[in-house]
Write a protein that holds these residues in place. Structure first.
Motif, mmCIF file in Angstrom:
data_model
loop_
_atom_site.group_PDB
_atom_site.id
_atom_site.type_symbol
_atom_site.label_atom_id
_atom_site.label_comp_id
_atom_site.label_asym_id
_atom_site.label_seq_id
_atom_site.Cartn_x
_atom_site.Cartn_y
_atom_site.Cartn_z
ATOM 1 N N THR A 204 28.222 -47.296 -54.282
ATOM 2 C CA THR A 204 30.204 -47.347 -53.346
ATOM 3 C C THR A 204 31.052 -48.015 -54.222
ATOM 4 O O THR A 204 31.676 -48.646 -54.802
ATOM 5 N N SER B 47 31.936 -47.479 -57.920
ATOM 6 C CA SER B 47 32.651 -46.283 -58.094
ATOM 7 C C SER B 47 34.466 -47.133 -57.846
ATOM 8 O O SER B 47 35.139 -46.966 -57.861
ATOM 9 N N ARG C 138 29.578 -40.261 -55.451
ATOM 10 C CA ARG C 138 30.050 -40.687 -53.708
ATOM 11 C C ARG C 138 28.951 -39.842 -53.128
ATOM 12 O O ARG C 138 28.338 -39.857 -51.822
#
Length: 233
Positions: free
Chosen positions: A158, A161, A174
């Motif tokens: 996470t 990203s 994800r």
């Protein structure tokens, strides 16, 4: 000619102020802003003075606080804390970041404390004559290690990203995070089957019940941690 231009400019300003007043009246009537906010903004516009948005927020807070004191006294502490943070010029983003950091720091400790209870649930669900509580404790220790590693992996993916701007790569990261989450759930049921040697249907049923019950308890614990973190920002 200069007088004409001056008069024209004043008319434009007056018309603008009038439009602002009408818009504020409409917003207040529809409940978007409070009467105190409307009066404060309108006064600043009409007098050409600087508007202090923090003052608007504090007016709203005071209004909410009165309602809370009258209807839900238990929430008074939360409102007081918000006033304190506002008075110290702490932004909403800073509050959120502090709560997240504090929560992440507490979760491993809470999981460690929660493990004996999880082992107790396993003891209730499985043959008490065949398995000792100690056996369930060892299973719990192994499984919670998997959970912590999965949470760490999901957190890293996470975080990555959020720094990557290529949408295709972000989608892949994800998707991998979702797969890790699903793996954690499936692995729990498979681990129950390997450890306790019951048929797959019974193991799956018990696994779903245990996960549902523990998810509810864990969500409640996380909510408590978030509330505690907020009050100790």
């Amino acid at each position: 000619e200069d007088n004409t231009k001056s008069t024209s400019s004043k008319e434009v300003v007056m018309n603008g102020k009038s439009e602002v007043k009408q818009s504020l009246d409409s917003l207040a009537m529809n409940g978007v802003i409070s009467k105190q906010q409307k009066d404060l903004i309108n006064k600043a516009v009409q007098n050409d003075t600087e508007l202090n948005l923090n003052e608007v927020d504090l007016q709203t807070i005071k209004q909410i606080e009165k309602k809370v004191d009258a209807e839900v006294p238990l929430l008074t502490r939360f409102i007081s804390k918000f006033k304190e943070l506002k008075a110290n010029n702490v932004s909403t983003e800073q509050i959120a970041e502090s709560i997240i950091a504090h929560t992440l720091k507490l979760i491993p400790k809470v999981l460690f404390i929660y493990m004996p209870f999880f082992a107790f649930l396993l003891w209730l669900f499985y043959n008490k004559k065949k398995y000792w509580y100690f056996d369930h404790g060892i299973f719990t220790l192994h499984y919670f290690s998997v959970i912590l590693l999965s949470v760490l992996a999901i957190y890293i993916l996470t975080a990555l990203s959020s720094y990557i701007e290529i949408s295709f790569i972000v989608s892949i990261l994800r998707f991998i995070a979702v797969l890790i989450g699903l793996f954690t759930i499936v692995n729990f049921i498979l681990a129950l089957h390997r450890r306790y040697q019951e048929n797959r249907f019974v193991t799956t049923l018990k696994g779903i019940i245990l996960m549902g019950f523990n998810s509810f308890i864990f969500f409640t614990i996380i909510l408590g941690i978030v509330i505690y973190s907020y009050l100790h920002v």
